[in-house]
Design an enzyme around this catalytic site. Structure first.
Site, PDB file in Angstrom:
ATOM      1  N   SER A   1     -10.066  -0.423   6.939  1.00  0.00           N
ATOM      2  CA  SER A   1      -9.483  -0.372   5.598  1.00  0.00           C
ATOM      3  C   SER A   1      -8.770  -1.626   5.105  1.00  0.00           C
ATOM      4  CB  SER A   1      -8.522   0.807   5.496  1.00  0.00           C
ATOM      5  OG  SER A   1      -9.259   1.979   5.345  1.00  0.00           O
TER       6      SER A   1
ATOM      7  N   LYS B   1       0.870  -1.177   0.000  1.00  0.00           N
ATOM      8  CA  LYS B   1       0.000   0.000   0.000  1.00  0.00           C
ATOM      9  C   LYS B   1       0.906   1.226   0.000  1.00  0.00           C
ATOM     10  CE  LYS B   1      -3.854   2.025   2.621  1.00  0.00           C
ATOM     11  NZ  LYS B   1      -4.811   1.814   3.729  1.00  0.00           N
TER      12      LYS B   1
ATOM     13  N   SER C   1      -9.748   1.949   2.730  1.00  0.00           N
ATOM     14  CA  SER C   1      -8.860   2.705   1.873  1.00  0.00           C
ATOM     15  C   SER C   1      -7.807   1.839   1.175  1.00  0.00           C
ATOM     16  CB  SER C   1      -8.134   3.782   2.699  1.00  0.00           C
ATOM     17  OG  SER C   1      -7.307   3.169   3.675  1.00  0.00           O
TER      18      SER C   1
END
Ligand code: GLN
Length: 495
Positions: free
Chosen positions: A175, A76, A151
């Site tokens: 997330s 990420k 997210s």
């Protein structure tokens, strides 16, 4: 197909020289190029990836391979990396290159993993749909008109579409779990303090926690083995011994357990507050059917209560923006990233750099956070939210005193259409109702694929455990995955 194999299977292929790390990396790099329209990656650099893959082949040639040597993963873009620029999904960090690797990145590198690139995400991890990225929305590989969740939407999409074997994610209020649920993969948010936050760009420091996202509980356990552990550079890292999170996989849950009932002795708490108004009928039905299967595997159900579930939304949406407003003050046009081109004086430079560099959702949260921390409102909002946080954590202690794990839906719905909730932030915030409270309490939780809607969209089951009980959660999820095949289903792009 190489991209359908698990980490353990790929380990065998690599060790038996059926495939090299370079071939494996190239396979995934090619897939990412072929499916670039999903927008899962913000940055790739095949040269960097192949250098790492060659080093892995070299290590294996000298019999120095670890659990992850040559296994392709992606990060990420909230984790800082020296090999790739890091953006946090924001324009304000568009060209930022970190002078050091995040601890999680360094540990996975040391374990031999090969990095395919940096994954798309909501700007500064604020969002539930990955539509708040400066680099564009991420598509759901099951239906490209829909969101991948957020997210960590890029991480979820890349794993589900077979563009990587595993990925790192972060979970401040859901997330890891919610995008895992929306894309039919497995993800675990560990106990707060289990995985180092050093080099993970801070959103809300008292809630943020990193974890792995992969297809199966076993793969998550293997990745978590490399990721976790005390880090003296993170003051909230827990000083505990390292663990082998695979150690309970395939083990019977208790002495009473048997081959056909491996989970005998497991007590599952069912909080009625997770099954009330607002929960989509199909999600409810699918979640309950999965829980029934756990009963067949030997588990018993216990009614528990989490009475402040709905209050977790206002509580979280005061505390998280408050912390964010402080954390994001460092992006001032001087120390990192973007600086406005034209300005009159220092004040003006700050104002313009931040106005031009941050997106709307981030600005909104900075304003909310500044407001709730301001003199005159601090007691009414921030302090009150902290009191509620304490009560929510206590509710979990009371509920978990009666059971080993709590099970429920991850989110009230399946993945929604792009743009569907963009004009109504409250609708978007309501989607977090079953995930936020865990972060407020600091507890570990997972999302495990447990079925599909009638329109073919994945649905995840949430499993919540006691503090530091990740090995147990993974054991339970693994037993379910041995008895079900939801985690083996693939969207067309990954077949
Ligand atoms: N959707 C939540 C938010 O926008 C959670 C995000 C997260 O876990 N990073 O704050």
């Amino acid at each position: 197909m190489l991209h359908n194999l698990s980490i353990r299977q790929l380990r065998e292929q690599l060790d038996n020289k059926k495939v090299s790390a370079v071939e494996l990396a190239q396979h995934f790099l090619d897939r990412a190029t072929a499916h670039a329209d999903l927008n899962a990656f913000i940055r790739r650099d095949p040269e960097v990836t192949l250098v790492q893959a060659r080093a892995a082949d070299e290590a294996m040639a000298h019999n120095q391979s670890g659990a992850l040597t040559g296994i392709p993963i992606a990060h990420k873009d909230l984790f800082v990396t020296t090999d790739f620029a890091t953006t946090a999904g924001s324009k304000i960090l568009a060209q930022y290159i970190s002078p050091f690797d995040a601890t999680v990145v360094a540990r996975l590198k040391n374990a031999g993993a090969v990095t395919l690139g940096k994954l798309n995400m909501d700007e500064f991890a604020m969002g539930s749909s990955n539509e708040h990225s400066h680099y564009g929305a991420v598509k759901n590989p099951w239906d490209t008109t829909r969101v991948s969740g957020g997210s960590s939407g890029g991480s979820a999409c890349a794993v589900a579409a077979g563009l990587t074997v595993g990925a790192t994610g972060t979970d401040t209020g859901g997330s890891i779990r919610q995008p895992a649920s929306f894309t039919g993969i497995t993800g675990i948010k560990p106990t707060y303090g289990r995985v180092s936050r050093y080099g993970m760009i801070a959103y809300a420091s008292s809630l943020d926690q990193a974890g792995p996202m992969a297809r199966t509980a076993e793969d998550c356990a293997i990745l978590l083995n490399a990721m976790h552990g005390f880090d003296e550079r993170d003051s909230t890292s827990m000083a505990r011994d390292s663990e082998d999170f695979t150690r309970l996989l395939g083990q019977k849950f208790s002495n009473e357990a048997s081959e056909s009932q491996p989970l005998k002795g497991l007590r599952i708490g069912i909080p009625s507050e997770f099954y009330g108004a607002g929960l989509d009928a199909e999600v409810k039905q699918t979640t309950l059917a999965a829980i029934q299967q756990f009963e067949q595997l030997g588990a018993t159900l216990v009614d528990v209560h989490l009475p402040k579930t709905e209050l977790s939304i206002p509580t979280y949406y005061v505390i998280a923006p408050a912390e964010a407003s402080s954390n994001l003050s460092r992006f001032d046009g001087v120390r990192y990233g973007y600086r406005a081109e034209q300005y009159t004086d220092l004040e003006d430079m700050y104002r313009k750099s931040r106005s031009e560099g941050f997106g709307w959702e981030v600005k909104k949260r900075i304003m909310i956070g500044t407001y709730v921390l301001s003199h005159g409102y601090y007691d009414a909002y921030y302090l009150q939210a902290q009191r509620l946080r304490r009560m929510i954590a206590q509710d979990y202690q009371d509920a978990l005193a009666q059971c080993d794990v709590i099970m429920g839906p991850v989110a009230p719905t399946t993945a929604w259409r792009m743009g569907e909730k963009s004009d109504d932030p409250v609708q978007m915030y309501l989607e977090d109702v079953y995930t936020l409270s865990l972060n407020l309490a600091g507890l570990p939780g997972m999302s495990v694929p447990c079925g599909f809607s009638s329109t073919g969209l994945p649905i995840g089951l949430q499993i919540i455990g006691h503090y530091f009980d990740e090995a147990r959660l993974l054991q339970i999820a693994h037993a379910y995955q041995n008895a079900s095949d939801w985690h083996t289903r693939r969207p067309t792009v990954a077949q």
